[in-house]
Design a protein around this motif. Structure first.
Motif, PDB file in Angstrom:
ATOM      1  N   ASN A  24      -0.543   3.282  13.811  1.00 45.13           N
ATOM      2  CA  ASN A  24      -1.928   2.930  14.113  1.00 45.13           C
ATOM      3  C   ASN A  24      -2.859   4.029  13.616  1.00 45.13           C
ATOM      4  N   SER A  25      -3.691   3.705  12.638  1.00 41.30           N
ATOM      5  CA  SER A  25      -4.595   4.711  12.054  1.00 41.30           C
ATOM      6  C   SER A  25      -5.690   5.144  13.019  1.00 41.30           C
ATOM      7  N   ASN A  26      -5.908   4.396  14.080  1.00 41.86           N
ATOM      8  CA  ASN A  26      -6.919   4.759  15.070  1.00 41.86           C
ATOM      9  C   ASN A  26      -6.404   5.776  16.087  1.00 41.86           C
ATOM     10  N   THR A  28      -4.292   9.491  17.011  1.00 45.26           N
ATOM     11  CA  THR A  28      -4.036  10.814  16.464  1.00 45.26           C
ATOM     12  C   THR A  28      -2.542  11.103  16.534  1.00 45.26           C
ATOM     13  N   ARG A  33       0.866   8.871  16.714  1.00 44.16           N
ATOM     14  CA  ARG A  33       0.976   8.371  15.339  1.00 44.16           C
ATOM     15  C   ARG A  33       1.969   9.234  14.577  1.00 44.16           C
ATOM     16  N   ALA A  37      -2.496   9.123   8.383  1.00 40.70           N
ATOM     17  CA  ALA A  37      -3.554   8.165   8.703  1.00 40.70           C
ATOM     18  C   ALA A  37      -3.919   7.328   7.484  1.00 40.70           C
ATOM     19  N   SER A  38      -3.821   7.909   6.294  1.00 41.37           N
ATOM     20  CA  SER A  38      -4.154   7.172   5.071  1.00 41.37           C
ATOM     21  C   SER A  38      -3.147   6.058   4.775  1.00 41.37           C
ATOM     22  N   LYS A  39      -1.930   6.174   5.318  1.00 43.41           N
ATOM     23  CA  LYS A  39      -0.897   5.154   5.093  1.00 43.41           C
ATOM     24  C   LYS A  39      -0.721   4.237   6.293  1.00 43.41           C
ATOM     25  N   ALA A  40      -1.421   4.517   7.379  1.00 46.38           N
ATOM     26  CA  ALA A  40      -1.337   3.708   8.585  1.00 46.38           C
ATOM     27  C   ALA A  40      -2.361   2.576   8.516  1.00 46.38           C
ATOM     28  N   CYS A  41      -2.284   1.658   9.465  1.00 44.93           N
ATOM     29  CA  CYS A  41      -3.242   0.550   9.509  1.00 44.93           C
ATOM     30  C   CYS A  41      -3.906   0.528  10.886  1.00 44.93           C
ATOM     31  N   PRO A  42      -5.117   0.007  10.953  1.00 43.19           N
ATOM     32  CA  PRO A  42      -5.806  -0.019  12.242  1.00 43.19           C
ATOM     33  C   PRO A  42      -5.260  -1.113  13.147  1.00 43.19           C
ATOM     34  N   ARG A 101       7.575   5.498   3.083  1.00 43.82           N
ATOM     35  CA  ARG A 101       6.173   5.954   3.244  1.00 43.82           C
ATOM     36  C   ARG A 101       5.458   5.884   1.979  1.00 43.82           C
TER      37      ARG A 101
END
Length: 101
Positions: A24-26, A28, A33, A37-42, A101
């Protein structure tokens, strides 16, 4: 809840667990997480993860009755089978976590 990518076997307890917070990009890193964050999704859902597994031909099992240990409000996780019982990769194109990744 079953999905198209779900496969039930007796050995699914040995599969890897993916909690939604891991990608989860939202969130920390302190909140749980595990990917950049650049490879995660909201706000990912279990169904989205299962769809991705289905696309990659990776057996998975959605467990909606489980919660993330550090935040019980984060309900749901997905078990994925990345390796065969002998330890070899299930999908030869995905051999390590770094490769994913």
């Amino acid at each position: 809840m079953e999905s198209a990518g779900e496969v039930r076997t007796s050995g699914s307890k040995m599969w890897s667990v993916v909690y939604l917070v891991y990608i989860n990009s939202n969130k920390t890193v302190a909140e749980g997480r595990r990917v950049a964050a650049s490879k995660a999704c909201p706000d990912p859902t279990c169904a989205e993860i299962a769809d991705c597994c289905s696309h990659l031909k990776i057996p998975c099992r959605i467990e909606l009755d489980k919660a993330y240990p550090r935040d019980f409000m984060q309900v749901g996780r997905v078990r994925v089978q990345l390796k065969k019982e002998d330890g070899s990769p299930l999908n030869p194109e995905i051999t390590t976590s770094e490769h994913q990744r």
